[in-house]
Design an enzyme around this catalytic site. Sequence first.
Site, mmCIF file in Angstrom:
data_model
loop_
_atom_site.group_PDB
_atom_site.id
_atom_site.type_symbol
_atom_site.label_atom_id
_atom_site.label_comp_id
_atom_site.label_asym_id
_atom_site.label_seq_id
_atom_site.Cartn_x
_atom_site.Cartn_y
_atom_site.Cartn_z
ATOM 1 N N ARG A 1 103.412 59.297 34.042
ATOM 2 C CA ARG A 1 102.458 58.396 34.683
ATOM 3 C C ARG A 1 102.610 58.469 36.203
ATOM 4 O O ARG A 1 103.695 58.682 36.721
ATOM 5 C CB ARG A 1 102.688 56.951 34.223
ATOM 6 C CG ARG A 1 102.130 56.652 32.835
ATOM 7 C CD ARG A 1 102.294 55.188 32.473
ATOM 8 N NE ARG A 1 103.683 54.814 32.345
ATOM 9 C CZ ARG A 1 104.396 54.185 33.255
ATOM 10 N NH1 ARG A 1 103.853 53.809 34.393
ATOM 11 N NH2 ARG A 1 105.666 53.909 33.043
ATOM 12 N N TYR B 1 98.138 63.570 31.080
ATOM 13 C CA TYR B 1 99.385 63.119 30.470
ATOM 14 C C TYR B 1 99.388 61.645 30.060
ATOM 15 O O TYR B 1 99.047 60.767 30.863
ATOM 16 C CB TYR B 1 100.571 63.354 31.424
ATOM 17 C CG TYR B 1 101.864 63.482 30.648
ATOM 18 C CD1 TYR B 1 102.291 64.723 30.186
ATOM 19 C CD2 TYR B 1 102.620 62.365 30.319
ATOM 20 C CE1 TYR B 1 103.439 64.851 29.432
ATOM 21 C CE2 TYR B 1 103.779 62.490 29.561
ATOM 22 C CZ TYR B 1 104.185 63.738 29.122
ATOM 23 O OH TYR B 1 105.321 63.856 28.369
ATOM 24 N N GLY B 2 99.833 61.365 28.870
ATOM 25 C CA GLY B 2 100.206 60.025 28.388
ATOM 26 C C GLY B 2 99.338 58.903 28.910
ATOM 27 O O GLY B 2 98.106 58.934 28.804
ATOM 28 N N LYS C 1 98.028 52.126 28.132
ATOM 29 C CA LYS C 1 98.409 51.268 29.268
ATOM 30 C C LYS C 1 97.170 50.721 29.982
ATOM 31 O O LYS C 1 97.132 49.564 30.386
ATOM 32 C CB LYS C 1 99.288 52.034 30.249
ATOM 33 C CG LYS C 1 100.535 52.635 29.604
ATOM 34 C CD LYS C 1 101.396 51.584 28.977
ATOM 35 C CE LYS C 1 102.383 52.194 28.014
ATOM 36 N NZ LYS C 1 103.743 51.859 28.152
ATOM 37 N N HIS D 1 103.978 44.537 27.297
ATOM 38 C CA HIS D 1 104.673 45.808 27.072
ATOM 39 C C HIS D 1 105.877 45.545 26.169
ATOM 40 O O HIS D 1 107.021 45.520 26.631
ATOM 41 C CB HIS D 1 105.116 46.378 28.436
ATOM 42 C CG HIS D 1 105.581 47.803 28.397
ATOM 43 N ND1 HIS D 1 106.398 48.337 29.374
ATOM 44 C CD2 HIS D 1 105.350 48.801 27.523
ATOM 45 C CE1 HIS D 1 106.643 49.603 29.095
ATOM 46 N NE2 HIS D 1 106.015 49.906 27.978
ATOM 47 N N SER E 1 109.755 51.129 30.630
ATOM 48 C CA SER E 1 109.537 52.444 30.039
ATOM 49 C C SER E 1 110.858 53.206 29.914
ATOM 50 O O SER E 1 111.664 53.205 30.844
ATOM 51 C CB SER E 1 108.560 53.233 30.911
ATOM 52 O OG SER E 1 107.346 52.534 31.019
ATOM 53 N N CYS F 1 113.454 52.569 28.098
ATOM 54 C CA CYS F 1 114.654 51.716 28.070
ATOM 55 C C CYS F 1 114.972 51.196 26.671
ATOM 56 O O CYS F 1 115.750 50.250 26.525
ATOM 57 C CB CYS F 1 114.503 50.555 29.037
ATOM 58 S SG CYS F 1 114.568 51.088 30.754
ATOM 59 N N GLY F 2 114.368 51.764 25.639
ATOM 60 C CA GLY F 2 114.862 51.464 24.300
ATOM 61 C C GLY F 2 113.941 50.703 23.356
ATOM 62 O O GLY F 2 114.404 50.243 22.310
ATOM 63 N N LYS F 3 112.655 50.573 23.663
ATOM 64 C CA LYS F 3 111.765 49.852 22.734
ATOM 65 C C LYS F 3 111.623 50.595 21.404
ATOM 66 O O LYS F 3 111.789 50.004 20.345
ATOM 67 C CB LYS F 3 110.384 49.628 23.361
ATOM 68 C CG LYS F 3 110.371 48.591 24.475
ATOM 69 C CD LYS F 3 108.979 48.336 25.012
ATOM 70 C CE LYS F 3 108.337 49.572 25.614
ATOM 71 N NZ LYS F 3 109.093 50.180 26.733
ATOM 72 N N ASP G 1 105.543 49.583 21.424
ATOM 73 C CA ASP G 1 105.255 49.639 22.864
ATOM 74 C C ASP G 1 104.426 48.469 23.375
ATOM 75 O O ASP G 1 104.624 48.034 24.502
ATOM 76 C CB ASP G 1 104.538 50.956 23.189
ATOM 77 C CG ASP G 1 104.614 51.330 24.667
ATOM 78 O OD1 ASP G 1 105.723 51.287 25.235
ATOM 79 O OD2 ASP G 1 103.579 51.649 25.260
ATOM 80 N N ASN H 1 110.817 63.347 30.230
ATOM 81 C CA ASN H 1 109.744 62.468 29.743
ATOM 82 C C ASN H 1 108.913 63.166 28.663
ATOM 83 O O ASN H 1 107.760 62.836 28.444
ATOM 84 C CB ASN H 1 108.835 62.025 30.898
ATOM 85 C CG ASN H 1 107.895 60.886 30.497
ATOM 86 O OD1 ASN H 1 108.272 59.983 29.735
ATOM 87 N ND2 ASN H 1 106.661 60.914 30.981
ATOM 88 N N SER H 2 109.523 64.156 27.976
ATOM 89 C CA SER H 2 108.795 64.792 26.881
ATOM 90 C C SER H 2 108.640 63.788 25.742
ATOM 91 O O SER H 2 109.467 62.887 25.576
ATOM 92 C CB SER H 2 109.535 66.044 26.416
ATOM 93 O OG SER H 2 110.866 65.737 26.056
ATOM 94 N N ARG H 3 107.581 63.969 24.943
ATOM 95 C CA ARG H 3 107.210 62.908 24.000
ATOM 96 C C ARG H 3 106.754 63.466 22.665
ATOM 97 O O ARG H 3 106.331 64.604 22.567
ATOM 98 C CB ARG H 3 106.062 62.084 24.600
ATOM 99 C CG ARG H 3 106.393 61.443 25.953
ATOM 100 C CD ARG H 3 106.442 59.966 25.890
ATOM 101 N NE ARG H 3 106.998 59.341 27.079
ATOM 102 C CZ ARG H 3 107.292 58.044 27.126
ATOM 103 N NH1 ARG H 3 107.090 57.265 26.078
ATOM 104 N NH2 ARG H 3 107.814 57.512 28.216
ATOM 105 N N GLY I 1 122.114 51.278 16.306
ATOM 106 C CA GLY I 1 122.278 50.460 15.092
ATOM 107 C C GLY I 1 123.155 49.236 15.299
ATOM 108 O O GLY I 1 122.975 48.193 14.645
ATOM 109 N N ASN J 1 123.099 47.334 17.698
ATOM 110 C CA ASN J 1 122.330 46.234 18.306
ATOM 111 C C ASN J 1 121.914 45.198 17.264
ATOM 112 O O ASN J 1 121.502 44.086 17.617
ATOM 113 C CB ASN J 1 121.101 46.788 19.041
ATOM 114 C CG ASN J 1 121.494 47.665 20.231
ATOM 115 O OD1 ASN J 1 122.597 47.523 20.776
ATOM 116 N ND2 ASN J 1 120.617 48.573 20.634
#
Length: 646
Positions: A112, A261-262, A270, A290, A312, A314-316, A337, A429-431, A555, A557
């Site tokens: 982004r 991209y994205g 977004k 978000h 972004s 950070c673990g969602k 997300d 940032n590959s997805r 796990g 968490n």
Amino acid sequence: MPEIIEQPKETPFGNCTTLQRNKNPQTSCGLYSHIRGTNVSYGNVSSLAPSVKSFIEESVALCQPDEVHICDGSEMENKMLLRKMLDEGTIFPLPKYENCWLARTNPADVARVESRTLICTEQREETIPTPKEGVQGTLGNWISPSDFDRAIQERFPGCMKGRTMYVVPFSMGPLASSFSKIGIEITDSPYVVASMRIMARVGTSVLELIRKQEEFVRALHSVGTPSSGVVENPSWPCDPERTIILHKPSENLIVSYGSGYGGNSLLGKKCFALRIGSTIAKREGWLAEHMLILGITKPNGEKKYITAAFPSACGKTNLAMLNPSLPGYKVECVGDDIAWMKFDNEGVLRAINPENGFFGVAPGTSEETNPIAMATIFKNTIFTNVAYTSDGGVYWEGMESSLAPGVQITDWLGRPWTKESGKPAAHPNSRFCTPAGQCPIIDSHWEDPQGVPISAILFGGRRPAGVPLIYESRSWTHGVFVGAAMRSESTAAAEHKGKIIMHDPFAMRPFFGYNFGHYVQHWLSIENQGKVPKIFHVNWFRKSSNGKLLWPGYGENSRVLEWVLRRCSGERCYTDTAIGRIPAKGDLNLDGMQQVDYEELFSLPKQFWLEEVSQIRNYFGTQIGSDLPLEIYNELDELQERILKS
Ligand code: GTP
Ligand code: SPV
Ligand code: MN
């Protein structure tokens, strides 16, 4: 529908169906096969609502495509898109898996672009708080209506010459839900169409809905053509120098140019679900956030839903698909997300996931960290900017243990890669872009039109120092303060360089559709509408003085979620601190874990927190000033007093 002739054809990657388009299509009623003189090569124009037709007409006149394709969402159409992308070199087959593809972008188009993302309102103050004089605002970018028009006129005229214009009707949220909103994305990128088919509900049924309600968000996208006229990388056309992502909330309009991209190009995500969505939500009295949504079931069968806002990368996605280490617990995924939340008639806050797929960070996803994602993504998936293996599969940092012996790796740029290369094989940032319905732990209510009831909201970020594993806010207002005061280390999801701790209130800094001060006011007012969830702050990323993570995360968490659930049922399993409630030693279930330095994980260094308060005060004062509600400044003052007394 134009007549479509289907012919099976042998291809290098197996048996694929080619669709040969009728050069002179007749629509089913034989009425209409051109729009403004441009050939409609696919789709039924005569059945379009007038508002849709005029959006297409305006876009055709502006962008001058060679032909128009109105998407119906069918499988045949998908095959046609894949064929085209294969022919153009945009995607490569991944024969190791079922219906999986690898796209490599132009290396200048990988994330982004926050600095070129703007919101257009009459008044600047509607979009962004007024920063203190001499201070650069960081809470979004404003553009005036005349500059908005100029930005479009400088980029769009003729930008689709030689290309097909696709018209993608999509719904954010299940079609039957009163939460859901509809959009039409017009794009010249088959990659975007193929991705939108995964990320949103796309197709003819959406056009039928528009015929009934006539209301939709207009989203125009072009990958663009550089002003030189030369497309350097024809398999991934883009125009990085002139990339711009524009929003006009007053007209429910999104206009994006230059990037494929994205979040720059999949405009339902977004741009719509968060930026335009948050402005609609403010107007209509709900929340567009978000946030992931997960369901968690205790060993006794009791089930609760939790949402969590982390910035972004950070673990969602990881938390949404948690594989609990605590015996007897079960986590199910509603979304990874975005959450749209509103109160029902009983005053219960309910949430839907407006998306239909996951556009997840690939690096770090592995059998060890996220086995559920690994069980989701190896069919019907488009991978972007990951590395390729000689056995026809994918690879990224973290997948070391799944590598078959002897395979060769090609990095995301198409170069031979070994561990000694000194650079990551996959772009950070590959997805993966994969259908949510494929997730083995997708929640049975994930498409429930009523949404799911929310018991707790978590905020969190990457905080290497000072911030404990979890704390609970003292009240709704304090919780809103915690959201407003969020900070996190920057990641590869946007263009920021280096690992600096950035303010990222509500994990929404890049996604606010309107003035952040007004957004906070809206959050405060939510308390008057019904029964509000408890608010917590989590941090999986705290490091010890020797630089090692203090908490194994993933796990494990589930132990933190267990504490959240116990707090939600009113158990007094906490101790009060200056910053909020934390589990006292013994309150957090650490049974069966390797040694955890509980003291360090929950320590609250006084100097650190005084410094944190001063950073937040400076941020609020210089960035938001009088737009930030007084209640939030009061919370900050009270926090400071409590720290000083501690
Ligand atoms: P966006 O899709 O950009 O909004 O990101 P996200 O918030 O969904 O982030 P995601 O879950 O994809 O995680 C990003 C990175 O954080 C991955 O590399 C993960 O391996 C890492 N990560 C996620 N959860 C944890 C955790 O509990 N502990 C640690 N140490 N790392 C984690
Ligand atoms: C994020 O950056 O928060 C994402 C990826 O979820 S993107 O769709 O590119 O915005
Ligand atoms: Mn995100």
